[in-house]
Design a protein around this motif. Structure first.
Motif: not given
Length: 208
Positions: A70, A73-74, A77, A80, A92, A128, A132, A135-136
């Motif tokens: 978790d 992954l921040d 995430r 933007d 990043y 998870d 992600l 998406e990115k």
């Protein structure tokens, strides 16, 4: 540990102590090389006391990995969709590098699990990380199609960021031995910024 009531302050403290000790042992010895006895000694607890909180080595390792993924992954995430594409990706890169500096043991723990085939977190990676990443990668590809970034394979771009930043943690001994007295993190931020900036800046915008 019994789950029918809320843990006391001491129980919370002992769990945190066990997890911190386990992180040190696992990051140095790997899952296979670590033992419950080693973790108990590092935590300053008896083995029966440790087993009161965690029934097995696997249970400790699974809890560590769950929290770690978790956190890992921040930074991804945080990219933007409304931000400047180049600056979002360069930021990043710097977040990932800072994590290698601040959390080297966690990085090595994650790397060791992956090298072993991710037997304890393969489902988590699929549920998870993969969505992600998709998406990115779609977001980055859209920026490239719009001419805001120099075209390249978006997933391989992210893999490159991971490998070039986490290397400093996963191969810390080698890096520091070869760098001598120079802290590798002194020059790494500027080096990686320059490299990825040159790679991603559209040709029409210069920096070639």
């Amino acid at each position: 540990m019994p789950k029918d009531r809320s843990p006391t302050r001491i129980q919370k403290k002992n769990r945190a102590t066990i997890l911190e000790a386990a992180l040190e042992v696992f990051s140095n010895s790997g899952f296979r090389g670590a033992t419950v006895d080693q973790i108990a000694r590092a935590a300053g607890l008896s083995k029966p006391n440790l087993l009161y909180y965690f029934p097995s080595k696997e249970a400790i390792f699974t809890e560590l990995l769950s929290g770690l993924l978790d956190t890992w992954l921040d930074p991804l995430r945080a990219i933007d969709p409304e931000g400047d594409p180049l600056e979002e990706l360069l930021a990043y890169v710097q977040r990932k590098l800072q994590m290698s500096r601040d959390f080297p043991r966690e990085s090595r723990l994650f790397a060791n699990e992956i090298v072993q085939g991710a037997p304890r977190m393969l489902d988590t990676l699929s549920k998870d990380l993969k969505p992600l990443l998709e998406e990115k990668a779609d977001l980055i590809e859209g920026w490239m199609i719009a001419g805001k970034l120099n075209p390249t394979h978006p997933k391989h771009l992210l893999f490159s960021v991971w490998s070039l930043t986490q290397h400093y943690a996963d191969f810390d001994v080698q890096v520091r031995t070869l760098m001598g007295d120079e802290d590798p993190f002194d020059a790494a931020p500027e080096h990686l910024d320059r490299m990825f900036r040159r790679m991603l800046t559209p040709a029409a915008n210069g920096i070639r």
